[in-house]
Design a protein around this motif. Structure first.
Motif, PDB file in Angstrom:
ATOM      1  N   CYS A   1       0.835  -1.206   0.000  1.00  0.00           N
ATOM      2  CA  CYS A   1       0.000   0.000   0.000  1.00  0.00           C
ATOM      3  C   CYS A   1       0.867   1.251   0.000  1.00  0.00           C
ATOM      4  O   CYS A   1       0.938   1.997   0.989  1.00  0.00           O
ATOM      5  CB  CYS A   1      -0.939  -0.023   1.209  1.00  0.00           C
ATOM      6  SG  CYS A   1      -2.069  -1.433   1.204  1.00  0.00           S
TER       7      CYS A   1
ATOM      8  N   TRP B   1      -3.244   0.445  -6.227  1.00  0.00           N
ATOM      9  CA  TRP B   1      -3.601   0.936  -4.886  1.00  0.00           C
ATOM     10  C   TRP B   1      -3.609   2.458  -4.892  1.00  0.00           C
ATOM     11  O   TRP B   1      -2.778   3.100  -5.537  1.00  0.00           O
ATOM     12  CB  TRP B   1      -2.607   0.468  -3.839  1.00  0.00           C
ATOM     13  CG  TRP B   1      -2.957   0.953  -2.444  1.00  0.00           C
ATOM     14  CD1 TRP B   1      -3.788   0.339  -1.557  1.00  0.00           C
ATOM     15  CD2 TRP B   1      -2.499   2.152  -1.797  1.00  0.00           C
ATOM     16  NE1 TRP B   1      -3.893   1.083  -0.392  1.00  0.00           N
ATOM     17  CE2 TRP B   1      -3.106   2.208  -0.520  1.00  0.00           C
ATOM     18  CE3 TRP B   1      -1.653   3.198  -2.182  1.00  0.00           C
ATOM     19  CZ2 TRP B   1      -2.889   3.253   0.374  1.00  0.00           C
ATOM     20  CZ3 TRP B   1      -1.430   4.243  -1.295  1.00  0.00           C
ATOM     21  CH2 TRP B   1      -2.038   4.256  -0.023  1.00  0.00           C
TER      22      TRP B   1
ATOM     23  N   ASP C   1      -5.038   5.583  -1.749  1.00  0.00           N
ATOM     24  CA  ASP C   1      -5.651   5.762  -0.430  1.00  0.00           C
ATOM     25  C   ASP C   1      -7.140   6.058  -0.593  1.00  0.00           C
ATOM     26  O   ASP C   1      -7.524   7.152  -1.025  1.00  0.00           O
ATOM     27  CB  ASP C   1      -4.941   6.895   0.303  1.00  0.00           C
ATOM     28  CG  ASP C   1      -5.458   7.092   1.724  1.00  0.00           C
ATOM     29  OD1 ASP C   1      -6.380   6.351   2.144  1.00  0.00           O
ATOM     30  OD2 ASP C   1      -4.938   7.988   2.419  1.00  0.00           O
TER      31      ASP C   1
ATOM     32  N   HIS D   1      -7.005  -2.591  -1.647  1.00  0.00           N
ATOM     33  CA  HIS D   1      -6.338  -2.251  -0.396  1.00  0.00           C
ATOM     34  C   HIS D   1      -6.217  -3.523   0.426  1.00  0.00           C
ATOM     35  O   HIS D   1      -7.064  -4.422   0.331  1.00  0.00           O
ATOM     36  CB  HIS D   1      -7.152  -1.195   0.370  1.00  0.00           C
ATOM     37  CG  HIS D   1      -6.585  -0.860   1.714  1.00  0.00           C
ATOM     38  ND1 HIS D   1      -5.431  -0.123   1.868  1.00  0.00           N
ATOM     39  CD2 HIS D   1      -7.002  -1.171   2.970  1.00  0.00           C
ATOM     40  CE1 HIS D   1      -5.174   0.011   3.165  1.00  0.00           C
ATOM     41  NE2 HIS D   1      -6.104  -0.617   3.844  1.00  0.00           N
ATOM     42  N   GLN D   2      -5.176  -3.598   1.254  1.00  0.00           N
ATOM     43  CA  GLN D   2      -4.969  -4.778   2.084  1.00  0.00           C
ATOM     44  C   GLN D   2      -5.931  -4.758   3.278  1.00  0.00           C
ATOM     45  O   GLN D   2      -5.531  -4.613   4.433  1.00  0.00           O
ATOM     46  CB  GLN D   2      -3.515  -4.835   2.556  1.00  0.00           C
ATOM     47  CG  GLN D   2      -2.489  -4.875   1.448  1.00  0.00           C
ATOM     48  CD  GLN D   2      -2.475  -6.202   0.711  1.00  0.00           C
ATOM     49  OE1 GLN D   2      -2.932  -7.210   1.222  1.00  0.00           O
ATOM     50  NE2 GLN D   2      -1.966  -6.198  -0.507  1.00  0.00           N
TER      51      GLN D   2
END
Length: 316
Positions: free
Chosen positions: A65, A89, A91, A118-119
């Motif tokens: 990320c 990825w 935010d 996203h993880q």
């Protein structure tokens, strides 16, 4: 290959990774068991293995990320060749996410951006996907015509299903079947108990069916070998879990992914492909072609011969 497991259309591998440890560390590769992955992997390493399986296009998926990785992956895809799409990825909680997505599209290879991930599996809050700031980011992903890949653990599937209900305009793609506890489903006698025979697997199966009830969800037939016992798994160990998602999603909402090179912890690329072929051997020809290519092309908007098209409608 001929016979009931044959795939007659060009194959898409809808899920693989690359990384260059000289550029940045992969801090999730820790411990002796993960040592086989502690080296750099490039698309050129994948090409001969994928080619032997008849794969003509792939989807490259984020691993860490950090904002720098996605432009790097887009540049790889922009060179042409095997990589037809990138799940990157960004935010989701950033106020300017819409501008960020637009800027990514303007980069070299930006037309290959097909999804965001996203993880979520690393988030301690099982309802992270339902946070207002996250939902705002997911809405921006949908508005950009992109899909959203879900890498979640079984306790997070309920929030994923609710997010899919709240955001019907967004296509959610479940990676790795939602990581069912395949290895722990083995009995002391060495046989596999399968979903529904213990609390963990039964809860996973119920949660997957709830998610699949949302028409804007899709699932990847991927990542099973590393959720199974690495050294002793058999296709029969995987079959009960594959059967759950085949029944819940159907072939038109299921897509093959190798999860290379992570799969190398438990299997070769060819073994993963052959297992997937066996697990779908009871399907008709058109249904197998959907799992091994057509679903991925439609959901991610991939064009024949590599590359990405416009916004995809993966809700069918």
């Amino acid at each position: 290959m001929t016979g009931p497991e044959a795939v007659t259309a060009p194959v898409v591998d809808a899920h693989h990774h690359i990384w260059d440890l000289s550029v940045r560390d992969q801090d999730w590769i820790t411990g002796a068991a993960m040592a086989p992955l502690r080296r750099s992997f490039a698309v050129e390493d994948l090409e001969p293995e994928a080619g032997a399986a008849g794969v003509t296009a792939t989807v490259l998926v984020q691993t860490v990320c950090v904002p720098e990785e996605t432009p790097e992956f887009l540049a790889v895809a922009g060179r042409g060749g095997l990589v037809a799409g990138v799940v990157g990825w960004t935010d989701l909680t950033a106020p300017g996410i819409a501008d960020t997505l637009a800027a990514l599209r303007e980069l070299p290879g930006g037309d290959r951006l097909v999804g965001i991930r996203h993880q979520v599996q690393g988030e301690p809050d099982p309802a992270w996907l339902l946070r207002p700031d996250v939902r705002r980011g997911l809405a921006a992903v949908a508005a950009a015509g992109l899909a959203y890949d879900l890498v979640v653990l079984p306790p997070q599937l309920a929030a994923a299903a609710e997010a899919a209900r709240l955001l019907p305009e967004l296509t959610f793609v479940l990676d790795h079947l939602g990581k069912p506890p395949i290895a722990s489903g083995r009995t002391d006698a060495g046989t596999h108990s399968g979903p529904g025979t213990d609390t963990g697997t039964a809860a996973w199966a119920d949660a997957v069916r709830t998610l699949a009830a949302r028409p804007n969800t899709v699932c990847k037939l991927s990542g099973m070998v590393t959720e199974a016992a690495w050294d002793t798994w058999t296709t029969d160990d995987l079959r009960p879990y594959a059967d759950v998602v085949l029944d819940a999603f159907g072939p038109d909402r299921l897509m093959f992914g190798s999860d290379w090179p992570v799969c190398r912890l438990a299997a070769t690329y060819g073994e993963v492909y052959d297992a997937a072929r066996s697990l779908t051997g009871g399907l008709g020809q058109d249904e197998r072609n959907a799992v091994f290519g057509a679903t991925a092309r439609r959901v991610y908007g991939l064009r024949d011969g590599g590359g990405a098209g416009g916004p995809a409608d993966g809700r069918s």
